[in-house]
Write an enzyme that holds these catalytic residues in place. Structure first.
Site, PDB file in Angstrom:
ATOM      1  N   THR A 144      42.862  57.233  62.341  1.00  0.00           N
ATOM      2  CA  THR A 144      42.533  58.131  61.228  1.00  0.00           C
ATOM      3  C   THR A 144      42.120  59.522  61.715  1.00  0.00           C
ATOM      4  O   THR A 144      41.577  59.667  62.821  1.00  0.00           O
ATOM      5  CB  THR A 144      41.359  57.529  60.417  1.00  0.00           C
ATOM      6  OG1 THR A 144      40.824  58.522  59.546  1.00  0.00           O
ATOM      7  CG2 THR A 144      40.223  57.056  61.318  1.00  0.00           C
ATOM      8  N   ASP A 145      42.324  60.512  60.863  1.00  0.00           N
ATOM      9  CA  ASP A 145      41.885  61.872  61.210  1.00  0.00           C
ATOM     10  C   ASP A 145      40.352  61.970  61.286  1.00  0.00           C
ATOM     11  O   ASP A 145      39.812  62.931  61.822  1.00  0.00           O
ATOM     12  CB  ASP A 145      42.438  62.915  60.230  1.00  0.00           C
ATOM     13  CG  ASP A 145      42.043  62.694  58.768  1.00  0.00           C
ATOM     14  OD1 ASP A 145      41.291  61.731  58.473  1.00  0.00           O
ATOM     15  OD2 ASP A 145      42.502  63.484  57.910  1.00  0.00           O
ATOM     16  N   GLU A 146      39.653  60.949  60.750  1.00  0.00           N
ATOM     17  CA  GLU A 146      38.192  61.033  60.718  1.00  0.00           C
ATOM     18  C   GLU A 146      37.572  60.965  62.108  1.00  0.00           C
ATOM     19  O   GLU A 146      36.420  61.330  62.293  1.00  0.00           O
ATOM     20  CB  GLU A 146      37.616  59.934  59.816  1.00  0.00           C
ATOM     21  CG  GLU A 146      38.242  60.010  58.441  1.00  0.00           C
ATOM     22  CD  GLU A 146      37.439  59.348  57.329  1.00  0.00           C
ATOM     23  OE1 GLU A 146      36.232  59.135  57.496  1.00  0.00           O
ATOM     24  OE2 GLU A 146      38.052  59.068  56.295  1.00  0.00           O
ATOM     25  N   TYR A 168      31.990  54.331  60.176  1.00  0.00           N
ATOM     26  CA  TYR A 168      33.421  54.014  60.110  1.00  0.00           C
ATOM     27  C   TYR A 168      34.203  54.815  61.155  1.00  0.00           C
ATOM     28  O   TYR A 168      34.952  54.252  61.972  1.00  0.00           O
ATOM     29  CB  TYR A 168      33.969  54.313  58.702  1.00  0.00           C
ATOM     30  CG  TYR A 168      35.471  54.441  58.684  1.00  0.00           C
ATOM     31  CD1 TYR A 168      36.283  53.366  59.048  1.00  0.00           C
ATOM     32  CD2 TYR A 168      36.098  55.635  58.319  1.00  0.00           C
ATOM     33  CE1 TYR A 168      37.669  53.480  59.059  1.00  0.00           C
ATOM     34  CE2 TYR A 168      37.477  55.760  58.329  1.00  0.00           C
ATOM     35  CZ  TYR A 168      38.260  54.684  58.696  1.00  0.00           C
ATOM     36  OH  TYR A 168      39.617  54.799  58.715  1.00  0.00           O
ATOM     37  N   LYS A 172      36.348  53.520  64.496  1.00  0.00           N
ATOM     38  CA  LYS A 172      37.772  53.770  64.749  1.00  0.00           C
ATOM     39  C   LYS A 172      37.958  54.532  66.071  1.00  0.00           C
ATOM     40  O   LYS A 172      38.887  54.254  66.837  1.00  0.00           O
ATOM     41  CB  LYS A 172      38.406  54.573  63.595  1.00  0.00           C
ATOM     42  CG  LYS A 172      38.604  53.792  62.318  1.00  0.00           C
ATOM     43  CD  LYS A 172      39.499  52.564  62.468  1.00  0.00           C
ATOM     44  CE  LYS A 172      40.962  52.900  62.631  1.00  0.00           C
ATOM     45  NZ  LYS A 172      41.799  51.654  62.659  1.00  0.00           N
ATOM     46  N   ARG A 232      40.228  67.516  51.855  1.00  0.00           N
ATOM     47  CA  ARG A 232      40.969  66.455  52.530  1.00  0.00           C
ATOM     48  C   ARG A 232      42.451  66.836  52.530  1.00  0.00           C
ATOM     49  O   ARG A 232      42.913  67.578  51.662  1.00  0.00           O
ATOM     50  CB  ARG A 232      40.790  65.106  51.798  1.00  0.00           C
ATOM     51  CG  ARG A 232      39.341  64.583  51.784  1.00  0.00           C
ATOM     52  CD  ARG A 232      38.894  64.195  53.183  1.00  0.00           C
ATOM     53  NE  ARG A 232      37.558  63.608  53.250  1.00  0.00           N
ATOM     54  CZ  ARG A 232      36.436  64.281  53.493  1.00  0.00           C
ATOM     55  NH1 ARG A 232      36.472  65.605  53.651  1.00  0.00           N
ATOM     56  NH2 ARG A 232      35.271  63.654  53.594  1.00  0.00           N
TER      57      ARG A 232
END
Ligand code: TYD
Length: 354
Positions: A144-146, A168, A172, A232
């Site tokens: 994920t980009d997070e 989270y 990741k 986003r």
């Protein structure tokens, strides 16, 4: 030209797969995993898929109903943390594992982080061990980009530092680092994709777009966190699935590829579009609530490396969003049971006192 034994294609070579290849899709009953399964069984007739899924709260067999009768589809219920379940899925051999299995919702990771560490880090480790042990030819970690954290200016390229800020995102990032470490230490054949915020049919209604759409259809208010000016980068789930497939088939081992939609929007803009699409108004249907702790203001992916590999998103955002609203309007039988089950308790815990 003689194709490589595995049938993997490299950039510039003709596509020449041989035989029926066996791919393991973990988390294949989830939102993005099931889109990948549907796309692959439709577009790759030489591939059979085993879905390994623990069937936790966000998994739903309905998501793959249209392909579950296909002889090339097989299902194994099991957790990626369980090496025996992973072995059962591989069933003597597979050419690829694509790992979609994950805890994914930031707000849940704030309420209860532990399961995120188990699935997203330990589960990834168990899969990497299986790849080594069973000589799997390709492992794709869906990330994920997070993991890049809050991006004040510009866009995150794949070599930018990882600065995860939620439990989270940190879990990741931990998974990603395991994957890259296995490449360095053991030469494991890995790839990583980092997708941006994904939307489309079959998304569990805890995430912004399906939560807001289903609330609005239900004539209830939508909870906008803080000032709603967070940004986003939105990506349609079919574009995301095709991006992962493209990286699986064409990517260079050991590399990371950002899969970004190129549609940056503030949450307020999304909210306005959803109000219009459902015929609701701001005054009656929007509630500003306390912001998420540690809320990342902005994500933005530089997806030029995936573009150089030949992948481009194709779904125009306004059309994709409109079709997604229509999908939820015409699939109440899919989401109503979800919203009346475990979700009700979660919603109360998450939103009641905000
Ligand atoms: P979300 O869909 O949870 O994805 P992520 O946090 O992984 O980006 O949230 C998208 C954006 O929408 C994020 O800025 C948080 C915001 N948001 C709300 O304002 N209200 C909500 O009820 C939810 C779920 C999200």
């Amino acid at each position: 030209m003689i194709p490589p034994r595995s049938g993997w294609r490299h950039v510039g070579e003709p596509k020449a797969p041989v035989g029926l290849r066996h791919w393991i899709v973990t988390g294949g009953l989830g939102f993005i995993g099931s889109a990948f399964v549907r796309n692959v069984l439709r577009d790759r007739l030489d591939v059979r898929i085993t879905v390994l899924d623990a069937m936790t709260y966000a998994a739903n067999p309905e998501n793959v109903r249209e392909v579950s009768g296909d002889s090339r589809y097989r299902f194994v219920r099991g957790d990626i943390c369980d090496a025996a379940a992973v072995r059962e899925a591989i069933d003597g051999g597979a050419s690829a594992i694509v790992n979609f299995a994950a805890e994914t919702h930031v707000d849940r990771s704030i309420l209860a982080p532990e399961q995120f560490l188990k699935t997203d880090i330990l589960g990834t480790h168990v899969l990497l061990e299986a790849v080594r042990e069973q000589a799997i030819e390709r492992f794709v970690q869906v990330s994920t980009d997070e993991v890049y954290g809050d991006v004040e200016h510009g866009s995150s390229a794949e070599d930018h530092p990882l600065r995860p800020r939620s439990p989270y995102a940190a879990s990741k990032a931990g998974g990603d680092l395991q994957v890259l470490a296995y490449r360095t230490t053991f030469g494991t054949p890995v790839l990583i994709t980092r997708g941006s915020n994904t939307y489309g049919p079959y998304q569990y209604p805890e995430k912004l777009i399906p939560l807001f759409v289903t609330n609005l259809i239900d004539d209830t208010q939508v909870p906008v966190y803080g000032d709603g000016r967070q940004v986003r980068d939105w990506l349609h789930v079919d574009d995301h699935a095709r991006g992962i497939l493209h990286v699986l088939e064409n990517g260079e081992l050991g590399e990371v590829y950002n899969i970004g939609g190129g549609n940056s929007r503030e949450n307020l803009e999304i909210t306005k579009e959803l109000l219009t699409a459902t015929g609701r108004t701001w005054e009656t249907h929007v509630r500003h609530v306390t912001d998420r702790p540690g809320h990342d203001r902005r994500y933005s992916l530089d997806a030029s490396k995936a573009a150089r590999l030949g992948w481009h998103p194709t779904v125009e955002f306004e059309r994709g969003l409109r079709e997604t609203v229509e999908w939820y309007q015409s699939h109440e039988a899919w989401w109503r049971p979800i919203k009346s089950g475990e979700f009700r308790e979660y919603y109360k815990t998450q939103y009641a006192s905000r």
